[in-house]
Design a protein around this motif. Sequence first.
Motif, mmCIF file in Angstrom:
data_model
loop_
_atom_site.group_PDB
_atom_site.id
_atom_site.type_symbol
_atom_site.label_atom_id
_atom_site.label_comp_id
_atom_site.label_asym_id
_atom_site.label_seq_id
_atom_site.Cartn_x
_atom_site.Cartn_y
_atom_site.Cartn_z
ATOM 1 N N THR A 21 -38.588 -20.107 -32.575
ATOM 2 C CA THR A 21 -38.086 -21.131 -31.640
ATOM 3 C C THR A 21 -36.725 -21.675 -32.041
ATOM 4 O O THR A 21 -36.232 -22.603 -31.385
ATOM 5 C CB THR A 21 -39.080 -22.307 -31.559
ATOM 6 N N CYS A 22 -36.115 -21.118 -33.110
ATOM 7 C CA CYS A 22 -34.827 -21.640 -33.601
ATOM 8 C C CYS A 22 -34.914 -23.139 -33.860
ATOM 9 O O CYS A 22 -34.040 -23.922 -33.469
ATOM 10 C CB CYS A 22 -33.705 -21.343 -32.613
ATOM 11 N N PHE A 23 -35.991 -23.538 -34.541
ATOM 12 C CA PHE A 23 -36.209 -24.946 -34.878
ATOM 13 C C PHE A 23 -36.178 -25.839 -33.626
ATOM 14 O O PHE A 23 -35.616 -26.926 -33.649
ATOM 15 C CB PHE A 23 -35.171 -25.428 -35.902
ATOM 16 N N GLN A 24 -36.807 -25.351 -32.564
ATOM 17 C CA GLN A 24 -36.912 -26.112 -31.318
ATOM 18 C C GLN A 24 -35.537 -26.544 -30.789
ATOM 19 O O GLN A 24 -35.397 -27.607 -30.168
ATOM 20 C CB GLN A 24 -37.776 -27.370 -31.536
ATOM 21 N N ALA A 25 -34.528 -25.713 -31.043
ATOM 22 C CA ALA A 25 -33.172 -26.070 -30.595
ATOM 23 C C ALA A 25 -33.071 -26.136 -29.081
ATOM 24 O O ALA A 25 -32.200 -26.828 -28.541
ATOM 25 C CB ALA A 25 -32.161 -25.061 -31.139
#
Length: 244
Positions: A167-171
Amino acid sequence: MAERVEDTLISRMQLARTILGIVAAVWLIVAYPLSGGGQDFLVGKLVELGFSCGILAVGSIIGITAFLVASTPDRRRDFAERLRGPIMAAVLLVAGPAAMWVAWQTLRGDLVESGDLKGFFSAITGPGFISSALSILALIVGWLAALALLLASIPYTLLLCYYCVFTCFQASEVHQLLPALLSPLLVWSLFAFQLFNGPDVAAPPEVLYTFMLGGPLSVTALSVWEVRRLRIRHGITLRQALGH
């Protein structure tokens, strides 16, 4: 104009690329012998996962900061209000290694010693058999709890690492364009890491480098397509995202 859209085709393409990548990796491992032992392979994959998390953590911080700095004041406030998702993902990820450290230190007896517990219970019940029995019982319960925490925190940390990478750190909670912009950074960094670290399998060079390049090229192509689709179909552009 839509701030965030649910595009099923983008989601399906991302899922398809992930499944194809997993299938290709499994095929490569099955078809060719490992360069090292199974333990070295497992450790290498864990290091690679940690490296991925580190790269994405740094990339997410830089990307989100760039969005905040380059955006208009109104958009900056909007982005700042959406930081809860990335911050929560980072906090939950850090909680895993922290729990492992606490559990390990407890199992080693470095956090609490039997003498400290005996002194604590002696102050309550007085010196004697009861305080000794309570200190032993507390040690046993604490050791079992620490062992359970250690065993639970290992898969928890691995799953959170994979989730944060995926999730790309919830970006995307800050803006939907961010994952598409960050994903190529991750895959090309991993490509450089694999070149430096050496191959996992003893495959012919043409097979090995086709596989190694396939991931970065496909992810980059998918990111370009995703950015283009968001612009053409939904009117989401970087300039519009920043409020300019």
